[in-house]
Design a protein around this motif. Structure first.
Motif, PDB file in Angstrom:
ATOM      1  N   ASP A  29      12.236 -18.934  22.468  1.00 27.36           N
ATOM      2  CA  ASP A  29      11.447 -18.070  21.586  1.00 27.36           C
ATOM      3  C   ASP A  29      11.529 -18.699  20.191  1.00 27.36           C
ATOM      4  O   ASP A  29      12.452 -19.466  19.906  1.00 27.36           O
ATOM      5  N   ASP A  31      10.589 -16.975  16.603  1.00 23.94           N
ATOM      6  CA  ASP A  31      11.091 -16.125  15.509  1.00 23.94           C
ATOM      7  C   ASP A  31      12.378 -15.419  15.898  1.00 23.94           C
ATOM      8  O   ASP A  31      12.432 -14.709  16.897  1.00 23.94           O
ATOM      9  N   GLY A  32      13.404 -15.610  15.102  1.00 22.86           N
ATOM     10  CA  GLY A  32      14.684 -14.949  15.364  1.00 22.86           C
ATOM     11  C   GLY A  32      15.578 -15.754  16.291  1.00 22.86           C
ATOM     12  O   GLY A  32      16.793 -15.617  16.253  1.00 22.86           O
ATOM     13  N   THR A  33      14.979 -16.573  17.146  1.00 20.93           N
ATOM     14  CA  THR A  33      15.776 -17.365  18.087  1.00 20.93           C
ATOM     15  C   THR A  33      15.988 -18.777  17.545  1.00 20.93           C
ATOM     16  O   THR A  33      17.123 -19.244  17.461  1.00 20.93           O
ATOM     17  N   ASN A 184       7.782  -6.324  19.921  1.00 19.69           N
ATOM     18  CA  ASN A 184       8.737  -7.147  19.195  1.00 19.69           C
ATOM     19  C   ASN A 184       8.852  -6.520  17.815  1.00 19.69           C
ATOM     20  O   ASN A 184       7.886  -6.545  17.064  1.00 19.69           O
ATOM     21  N   ASP A 220      15.626 -13.353  21.581  1.00 14.19           N
ATOM     22  CA  ASP A 220      16.357 -12.402  20.738  1.00 14.19           C
ATOM     23  C   ASP A 220      15.750 -10.997  20.735  1.00 14.19           C
ATOM     24  O   ASP A 220      16.370 -10.067  20.252  1.00 14.19           O
ATOM     25  N   GLY A 221      14.515 -10.842  21.254  1.00 11.38           N
ATOM     26  CA  GLY A 221      13.833  -9.545  21.080  1.00 11.38           C
ATOM     27  C   GLY A 221      13.311  -8.953  22.376  1.00 11.38           C
ATOM     28  O   GLY A 221      13.409  -9.557  23.453  1.00 11.38           O
ATOM     29  N   ASP A 224      11.212 -10.769  24.896  1.00 12.55           N
ATOM     30  CA  ASP A 224      11.863 -11.832  25.664  1.00 12.55           C
ATOM     31  C   ASP A 224      12.466 -11.320  26.972  1.00 12.55           C
ATOM     32  O   ASP A 224      12.851 -12.114  27.830  1.00 12.55           O
TER      33      ASP A 224
HETATM   34 MG   LIG Z   1      11.983 -13.387  18.592  1.00 10.19          MG
END
Ligand SMILES: [Mg+2]
Length: 275
Positions: A29, A31-33, A184, A220-221, A224
Motif C-alpha cells: 500500500d 499512503d501510511g504504509t 480508508n 495499514d488501513g 487493505d
Molecule cells: Mg494506507
C-alpha cells in the motif's frame, strides 16, 4: 520551477528490467504504509535499496492503492521513486503495468470484466445508493462524490462520521449482495463486492504465474484488509502505525505486525519473511 536535472530525472524513471524467472510478488500500500508525511524522510530511500535487492532475486513488486492513477503518478514524484513498480493497482481495483515513456497500460481483459460487472453493480444498487446519498446529505456533514469514471463515494469530516455512514449501510443493505465498498480513514468508494485490493492482487499473481504462498502483502488501513488474507498471500504484514483493527486482523491471520513506522516497518516485515 523544475530544473533541467529534475526534468531529466523525471524522464529517467522506469521499471527495472523484468526478471527471467519470477520468484514471487510483493504488494505494498502507499499512503501510511510506504509514505508517511510526518516521518523524515516520509519514504526512506532504504526501502528502494531493499526492493532492488529482492528484485535481483526475482521478486516483482507493485503498489496497491486507493489513489487514482493520476494521484499515484503524483505519489511516484513526491515519494521520490528511483524506479517504477512492476505493477500498479489504482482505485483498489484497476490493474496497470508500466509501458514505454512513463505510460501506464491497463490490463485489458480485467478492465473489460470489471467494467461489465460494475455496470451490473450500479444497475442493481441504484435505488439503495440513492438512499445512502440522502442519508449522507441530510444526516451528516459528509460529502457525496462522483468521480469522473462514474464511481461514487463519500468523504466524511471525521472517522467517527465515516463509522456512522458504514453502520447505516450495513444496517440497510439487505438484499444488495453485490454491494461492496472500500474505506480508508475518511474516504469511501463503492464497488462491486468481488473487486478490491485482494482480488486485484490475485489477478496480478495469476498473470505472473506465482502461487499465493509466494505473495507478500503489507498495509495499514481498512482498504487493505481484503488483501491481508491467506486466500491472497502467504506472507501477511502491517506497519507499526497501522490502524488497530488492521493489527488485530494481521495477528489473527498469523501475520507479522512490524514495530517500525511506514517504509521502515515495511523493510522490517520484508526482512522478517524474506531474509
Ligand atoms: Mg494506507
Amino acid at each position: 520551477m523544475a530544473s533541467v536535472e529534475d526534468l531529466v530525472s523525471i524522464r529517467a524513471v522506469e521499471a527495472l528490467e523484468y526478471p527471467q524467472e519470477v520468484r514471487g510478488v510483493l504488494s505494498f500500500d502507499f499512503d501510511g504504509t510506504l509514505h508517511v508525511p510526518t516521518e523524515n524522510p516520509p519514504l526512506s530511500p532504504a526501502f528502494f535499496e531493499k526492493v532492488q535487492q529482492l528484485r535481483e532475486e526475482g521478486w516483482i513488486w507493485g503498489i496497491n492503492t486507493g489513489r487514482s492513477l493520476p494521484q499515484m503518478i503524483d505519489g511516484f514524484g513526491f515519494g521520490k521513486f528511483p524506479f517504477y513498480p512492476d505493477f500498479l493497482v489504482a482505485r483498489e481495483r484497476e490493474i496497470f503495468t508500466p509501458g514505454q515513456f512513463g505510460r501506464w497500460v491497463p490490463v485489458e481483459a480485467w478492465k473489460k470484466k470489471s467494467a461489465k460487472d460494475h455496470k451490473r453493480f450500479y444497475r442493481q444498487t441504484k435505488k439503495f445508493l440513492k438512499e445512502v446519498e440522502e442519508f449522507v446529505d441530510y444526516e451528516t456533514d459528509a460529502e457525496w462524490i462522483e468521480e469522473e469514471n462514474g464511481d461514487t463515494g463519500v468523504i466524511s469530516t471525521t472517522i467517527e462520521e465515516m463509522q456512522r455512514i458504514v453502520d447505516y449501510i450495513e444496517k440497510h443493505r439487505g438484499k444488495y449482495e453485490m454491494l461492496g465498498y472500500l474505506r480508508n480513514t475518511i474516504y469511501l468508494r463503492f464497488s462491486h463486492v468481488d473487486y478490491h485490493k485482494g482480488t486485484a492482487l490475485q489477478e496480478v499473481a495469476r498473470l505472473a504465474g506465482v502461487d499465493k504462498q509466494h505473495v507478500f502483502v503489507i498495509g495499514d488501513g481498512h482498504n487493505d484488509l481484503d488483501k491481508l488474507h491467506p486466500d491472497v498471500a502467504g506472507m501477511i504484514a502491517c506497519v507499526g502505525n497501522a490502524d488497530e483493527v488492521v493489527k488485530e486482523h494481521v495477528r489473527e491471520q498469523g501475520g507479522y505486525v512490524a514495530e517500525g513506522i511506514g517504509s521502515l516497518g515495511t523493510i522490517e516485515a520484508l526482512e522478517h519473511f524474506l531474509s
